[in-house]
Design a protein around this motif. Structure first.
Motif, PDB file in Angstrom:
ATOM      1  N   GLY A  43     134.713  45.183 -24.060  1.00  0.00           N
ATOM      2  CA  GLY A  43     135.668  44.435 -24.850  1.00  0.00           C
ATOM      3  C   GLY A  43     134.974  43.385 -25.695  1.00  0.00           C
ATOM      4  N   ALA A  44     135.785  42.621 -26.397  1.00  0.00           N
ATOM      5  CA  ALA A  44     135.259  41.554 -27.243  1.00  0.00           C
ATOM      6  C   ALA A  44     136.288  40.440 -27.307  1.00  0.00           C
ATOM      7  CB  ALA A  44     134.952  42.069 -28.632  1.00  0.00           C
ATOM      8  N   THR A  45     135.792  39.208 -27.320  1.00  0.00           N
ATOM      9  CA  THR A  45     136.694  38.067 -27.449  1.00  0.00           C
ATOM     10  C   THR A  45     136.748  37.556 -28.881  1.00  0.00           C
ATOM     11  OG1 THR A  45     134.910  36.573 -26.805  1.00  0.00           O
ATOM     12  CG2 THR A  45     136.362  37.379 -25.059  1.00  0.00           C
ATOM     13  N   SER A  46     135.736  37.910 -29.667  1.00  0.00           N
ATOM     14  CA  SER A  46     135.702  37.587 -31.098  1.00  0.00           C
ATOM     15  C   SER A  46     134.652  38.499 -31.738  1.00  0.00           C
ATOM     16  CB  SER A  46     135.348  36.107 -31.312  1.00  0.00           C
ATOM     17  OG  SER A  46     134.007  35.866 -30.935  1.00  0.00           O
ATOM     18  N   ARG A  47     134.389  38.324 -33.023  1.00  0.00           N
ATOM     19  CA  ARG A  47     133.379  39.151 -33.693  1.00  0.00           C
ATOM     20  C   ARG A  47     131.979  38.932 -33.133  1.00  0.00           C
ATOM     21  NH1 ARG A  47     134.365  39.665 -40.111  1.00  0.00           N
ATOM     22  NH2 ARG A  47     136.571  40.132 -39.960  1.00  0.00           N
ATOM     23  N   ASN A  48     131.720  37.742 -32.657  1.00  0.00           N
ATOM     24  CA  ASN A  48     130.378  37.400 -32.186  1.00  0.00           C
ATOM     25  C   ASN A  48     130.231  37.431 -30.668  1.00  0.00           C
ATOM     26  OD1 ASN A  48     129.665  36.953 -34.855  1.00  0.00           O
ATOM     27  ND2 ASN A  48     130.316  34.822 -34.757  1.00  0.00           N
ATOM     28  N   ALA A  49     131.290  37.680 -29.958  1.00  0.00           N
ATOM     29  CA  ALA A  49     131.235  37.686 -28.493  1.00  0.00           C
ATOM     30  C   ALA A  49     131.684  39.054 -27.980  1.00  0.00           C
ATOM     31  CB  ALA A  49     132.105  36.576 -27.924  1.00  0.00           C
ATOM     32  N   ILE A  50     130.737  39.977 -27.887  1.00  0.00           N
ATOM     33  CA  ILE A  50     131.007  41.331 -27.421  1.00  0.00           C
ATOM     34  C   ILE A  50     130.523  41.434 -25.975  1.00  0.00           C
ATOM     35  CG2 ILE A  50     130.531  43.768 -27.788  1.00  0.00           C
ATOM     36  CD1 ILE A  50     130.047  43.063 -30.729  1.00  0.00           C
ATOM     37  N   ILE A  51     131.330  42.024 -25.122  1.00  0.00           N
ATOM     38  CA  ILE A  51     131.019  42.111 -23.690  1.00  0.00           C
ATOM     39  C   ILE A  51     130.441  43.500 -23.383  1.00  0.00           C
ATOM     40  CG2 ILE A  51     131.956  41.945 -21.367  1.00  0.00           C
ATOM     41  CD1 ILE A  51     134.289  40.313 -22.720  1.00  0.00           C
ATOM     42  N   PRO A  52     129.155  43.564 -23.017  1.00  0.00           N
ATOM     43  CA  PRO A  52     128.558  44.871 -22.700  1.00  0.00           C
ATOM     44  C   PRO A  52     129.000  45.357 -21.319  1.00  0.00           C
ATOM     45  CG  PRO A  52     126.937  43.151 -22.410  1.00  0.00           C
ATOM     46  CD  PRO A  52     128.170  42.492 -22.961  1.00  0.00           C
TER      47      PRO A  52
END
Length: 57
Positions: A34-43
């Motif tokens: 998932g991702a919380t914003s464009r710059n914070a992607i959760i691997p």
């Protein structure tokens, strides 16, 4: 998942003994949960091994 079950001869009080091995992300692929914003992607998690042993009385 791989499992091996057998009746142990040297432990008379144990009916069955089983060993199990689970593997998550077997091919160790890169993925994102998932991702919380464009710059914070959760691997996602890398390859993970989980083993267990169970005795039935």
């Amino acid at each position: 998942m791989a499992m091996y079950r057998f009746p142990p001869a040297h432990l008379p009080m144990v009916k069955n003994l089983s060993f199990q091995l689970n593997v998550r992300n077997l091919l160790d692929e890169t993925y994102y949960t998932g991702a919380t914003s464009r710059n914070a992607i959760i691997p996602g998690a890398p390859r993970t091994f989980i083993s267990s042993m169970r005795a039935e009385f």
